[in-house]
Enzyme design. Structure first.
Site, PDB file in Angstrom:
ATOM      1  N   HIS A 140      61.786 -40.183  12.188  1.00  0.00           N
ATOM      2  CA  HIS A 140      61.501 -41.215  10.994  1.00  0.00           C
ATOM      3  C   HIS A 140      60.289 -41.971  11.397  1.00  0.00           C
ATOM      4  CE1 HIS A 140      62.108 -44.388   7.960  1.00  0.00           C
ATOM      5  NE2 HIS A 140      62.715 -43.634   7.474  1.00  0.00           N
ATOM      6  N   ASP A 159      69.340 -38.727   6.211  1.00  0.00           N
ATOM      7  CA  ASP A 159      69.466 -37.681   5.407  1.00  0.00           C
ATOM      8  C   ASP A 159      70.160 -36.403   6.209  1.00  0.00           C
ATOM      9  OD1 ASP A 159      68.385 -38.397   3.068  1.00  0.00           O
ATOM     10  OD2 ASP A 159      66.379 -37.856   3.755  1.00  0.00           O
TER      11      ASP A 159
HETATM   12  N1  CMC Z   1      61.405 -31.905  14.476  1.00  0.00           N
HETATM   13  C1  CMC Z   1      60.696 -31.586  15.191  1.00  0.00           C
HETATM   14  N2  CMC Z   1      59.847 -32.328  15.889  1.00  0.00           N
HETATM   15  C2  CMC Z   1      59.704 -33.587  15.090  1.00  0.00           C
HETATM   16  C3  CMC Z   1      60.305 -33.868  14.062  1.00  0.00           C
HETATM   17  C4  CMC Z   1      61.043 -33.054  13.695  1.00  0.00           C
HETATM   18  N3  CMC Z   1      62.309 -33.436  12.603  1.00  0.00           N
HETATM   19  N4  CMC Z   1      59.858 -35.170  13.721  1.00  0.00           N
HETATM   20  C5  CMC Z   1      58.843 -35.513  14.548  1.00  0.00           C
HETATM   21  N5  CMC Z   1      58.526 -34.507  15.285  1.00  0.00           N
HETATM   22  C6  CMC Z   1      57.591 -34.608  16.394  1.00  0.00           C
HETATM   23  C7  CMC Z   1      56.129 -34.201  15.608  1.00  0.00           C
HETATM   24  O1  CMC Z   1      55.883 -32.755  15.772  1.00  0.00           O
HETATM   25  C8  CMC Z   1      55.221 -34.926  16.608  1.00  0.00           C
HETATM   26  O2  CMC Z   1      55.200 -34.428  17.920  1.00  0.00           O
HETATM   27  P1  CMC Z   1      53.774 -34.588  18.548  1.00  0.00           P
HETATM   28  O3  CMC Z   1      53.721 -35.861  19.048  1.00  0.00           O
HETATM   29  O4  CMC Z   1      53.949 -33.444  19.824  1.00  0.00           O
HETATM   30  O5  CMC Z   1      52.908 -34.041  17.719  1.00  0.00           O
HETATM   31  C9  CMC Z   1      56.014 -36.219  16.977  1.00  0.00           C
HETATM   32  O6  CMC Z   1      57.569 -35.855  16.701  1.00  0.00           O
HETATM   33  C10 CMC Z   1      55.828 -37.456  15.687  1.00  0.00           C
HETATM   34  O7  CMC Z   1      55.794 -36.920  14.579  1.00  0.00           O
HETATM   35  P2  CMC Z   1      54.975 -37.322  13.385  1.00  0.00           P
HETATM   36  O8  CMC Z   1      55.247 -36.081  12.267  1.00  0.00           O
HETATM   37  O9  CMC Z   1      53.706 -37.719  13.724  1.00  0.00           O
HETATM   38  O10 CMC Z   1      55.890 -38.683  12.592  1.00  0.00           O
HETATM   39  P3  CMC Z   1      55.619 -39.336  11.258  1.00  0.00           P
HETATM   40  O11 CMC Z   1      55.960 -40.507  11.184  1.00  0.00           O
HETATM   41  O12 CMC Z   1      54.329 -38.856  10.739  1.00  0.00           O
HETATM   42  O13 CMC Z   1      56.734 -38.294  10.466  1.00  0.00           O
HETATM   43  C11 CMC Z   1      58.853 -37.642   9.544  1.00  0.00           C
HETATM   44  C12 CMC Z   1      57.949 -38.724  10.333  1.00  0.00           C
HETATM   45  C13 CMC Z   1      60.205 -38.193   8.948  1.00  0.00           C
HETATM   46  C14 CMC Z   1      57.976 -37.020   8.311  1.00  0.00           C
HETATM   47  C15 CMC Z   1      59.167 -36.645  10.513  1.00  0.00           C
HETATM   48  O14 CMC Z   1      59.833 -37.081  11.719  1.00  0.00           O
HETATM   49  C16 CMC Z   1      59.970 -35.415   9.805  1.00  0.00           C
HETATM   50  O15 CMC Z   1      59.016 -34.433   9.301  1.00  0.00           O
HETATM   51  N6  CMC Z   1      61.242 -35.213   9.904  1.00  0.00           N
HETATM   52  C17 CMC Z   1      61.711 -34.073   9.272  1.00  0.00           C
HETATM   53  C18 CMC Z   1      61.836 -34.322   7.635  1.00  0.00           C
HETATM   54  C19 CMC Z   1      62.823 -35.575   7.453  1.00  0.00           C
HETATM   55  O16 CMC Z   1      64.195 -35.681   7.977  1.00  0.00           O
HETATM   56  N7  CMC Z   1      62.599 -36.366   6.603  1.00  0.00           N
HETATM   57  C20 CMC Z   1      63.525 -37.566   6.123  1.00  0.00           C
HETATM   58  C21 CMC Z   1      62.963 -39.040   6.554  1.00  0.00           C
HETATM   59  S1  CMC Z   1      64.596 -40.274   6.118  1.00  0.00           S
HETATM   60  C22 CMC Z   1      64.495 -40.355   4.671  1.00  0.00           C
HETATM   61  C23 CMC Z   1      63.416 -40.887   3.863  1.00  0.00           C
HETATM   62  O17 CMC Z   1      63.120 -42.055   4.043  1.00  0.00           O
HETATM   63  O18 CMC Z   1      62.711 -39.967   3.134  1.00  0.00           O
END
Ligand code: CMC
Length: 428
Positions: A307, A364
């Site tokens: 998240h 989710d």
């Molecule tokens: N699986 C594997 N690796 C992950 C995941 C995941 N679900 N989420 C983040 N990471 C890793 C990412 O690859 C990165 O690694 P590194 O530092 O080595 O590059 C690190 O963790 C930080 O991730 P980020 O993408 O920079 O973080 P963000 O804040 O931009 O993204 C997120 C947050 C929710 C988009 C992401 O965690 C994600 O894609 N999760 C899966 C989709 C999901 O469940 N979304 C629902 C969010 S909750 C409901 C809502 O409010 O919409």
């Protein structure tokens, strides 16, 4: 604690006030930055460090796993409140008295019909259309039938638009489902409560009497409360920015629905169940999928994990996990994907990759298991999220309008070509 932050550019110092929220959050107020420095701006893709507004609606502390609507904890609201009073709380700032709640309910019911001609628009969609696209389009189409909802400057006019949307939106949600299922479109029953009415409109078969299922109504009520607001996320920021052009409430919400649709946001609830089903079909090998999620060469992400704000347990996920187990037991059902989900979470929560990045199950991760137990098809999961988020979006839109916020218009740093001479096509 210093009351100003100092920025130094080319040896010259600029002071900016530091503002403090009621929970002691600090923000550097850079409103005067560009004007004062002769054009310097900040760059923050994804707005990871940028506060777009001051807001009194929702407080969340991602480090501590705290979520509160208007000061009330999500745990208390999920256990003690119902969705309609939570909606009132979010939109108007206080829990309603009995009279206020009755009036809100009555005003919404007076608007809980949709023009019959809207059915023609729905007819134009193929049955295969994703219900989020249908919902966004129908919400936008409502403007044509209710043009008075657009030009809303006074609090009274805003209230009219709000009860209109709270009344009509559940009808559109149920129509999006019934279209998919091939059921005759239905209307609600004003003698029923707000959430019960949603279940009636969604689940009543054309040839059967509606019979209330209290377990289903209570489960849906809880899920809607848990999704009702989450401060400045992608869809909410979209609602505020579209609303800031004075496009009107319905257009702003329609845009918010589109933003919510994506798998990185609300679309994750559909993606989670699809992922769990795929793991099940692949023999239930959770370790394989944990490794895929960790592999930077593999685009696979563990859906329902991680998240932007929570770097601790998402408090909503904790409540939903318990609720999912209770609801399956109450409905006397079993769902093998719940075991797969629990297995994945157990491994991930101990795995260095996830621990180091503070990746926890989010709202989710388990919600789809409940939706499925309630008989809601997978493609409708994000629509249910939108139903829950509606009052939050409305509250944020109303706050933005009442605070007379300026039109949203970020800046950029241009990295393209410098001036070039135009050449006619034969000279290129
Ligand atoms: N699986 C594997 N690796 C992950 C995941 C995941 N679900 N989420 C983040 N990471 C890793 C990412 O690859 C990165 O690694 P590194 O530092 O080595 O590059 C690190 O963790 C930080 O991730 P980020 O993408 O920079 O973080 P963000 O804040 O931009 O993204 C997120 C947050 C929710 C988009 C992401 O965690 C994600 O894609 N999760 C899966 C989709 C999901 O469940 N979304 C629902 C969010 S909750 C409901 C809502 O409010 O919409």
């Amino acid at each position: 604690m210093s009351k100003t932050a100092t920025l130094q550019i080319d040896g010259k110092k600029y002071d900016f006030p530091i503002i403090k929220g009621t929970e002691n959050e600090l923000g550097i107020d850079i409103k005067a930055l560009r004007g004062g420095t002769g054009g310097v701006i900040t760059i923050d893709p994804g707005y990871k460090n940028t506060g777009s507004c001051e807001s009194a609606i929702t407080y969340l502390d991602g480090e501590e796993g705290i979520l509160r609507y208007r000061g009330y904890s999500i745990e208390d609201l999920a256990e003690k409140a119902d969705f309609l009073e939570t909606a009132y709380l979010l939109i108007f700032g206080e829990l309603p008295t009995t009279e206020q709640l009755q009036k809100f309910d009555k005003d919404i019911k007076a608007e809980s019909h949709v023009d019959e001609e809207m059915k023609k628009i729905l007819d134009g969609f193929p049955k295969s259309a994703h219900p989020m696209g249908v919902l966004s389009s129908l919400t936008s189409a409502l403007i044509a039938f209710n043009p008075e909802s657009v030009d809303v400057d006074s609090e009274e006019a805003m209230y009219e638009a709000i009860v209109m949307l709270m009344g009509k939106f559940p009808v559109l949600v149920s129509w999006a489902l019934r279209k998919k299922q091939g059921y005759a479109l239905d209307y609600g029953d004003d003698s029923l409560g707000y959430v019960e009415n949603i279940t009636k409109m969604m689940f009543k078969r054309p040839n059967q009497q509606y019979v209330k299922n209290q377990i289903v109504v209570d489960a849906l009520d809880k899920l809607l409360i848990l999704h009702a607001d989450h401060e400045q996320n992608c869809s909410t920021s979209t609602v505020r920015i579209v609303g800031s052009s004075h496009a009107g409430l319905f257009a702003s919400i329609s845009a918010g629905i589109s933003a919510l649709w994506g798998p990185l946001h609300g679309g994750a609830n559909q993606a989670v169940i699809e992922m769990l089903e795929a793991i099940k079909a692949d023999g239930g090998d959770t370790a394989k999928y944990i490794n895929k999620a960790k592999d930077k060469e593999d685009p696979f992400r563990l859906m329902g994990f991680g998240h932007r704000v929570y770097k601790n347990f998402d408090p909503r996920a904790k409540i939903i996990k318990v609720a999912a187990e209770e609801i399956l037991a109450d409905l006397d059902m079993e769902d093998p994907v719940l075991d797969i989900a629990k297995g994945l979470a157990e491994v991930a929560l101990k795995d260095e990759y996830f621990v180091k990045r503070k990746l926890y199950p989010n709202v989710d991760f388990y919600s789809g298991i409940i939706y499925r137990a309630l008989g809601i098809p997978t493609e409708m999961f994000t629509v249910m999220f939108a139903m829950g988020r509606l009052p939050g979006w409305i509250a944020q839109w109303r706050e933005m309008r009442l605070r007379k916020e300026p039109i949203g218009r970020p800046r950029q740093i241009y990295i393209g070509e410098n001036h070039r001479e135009f050449k006619t096509v034969e000279k290129r």
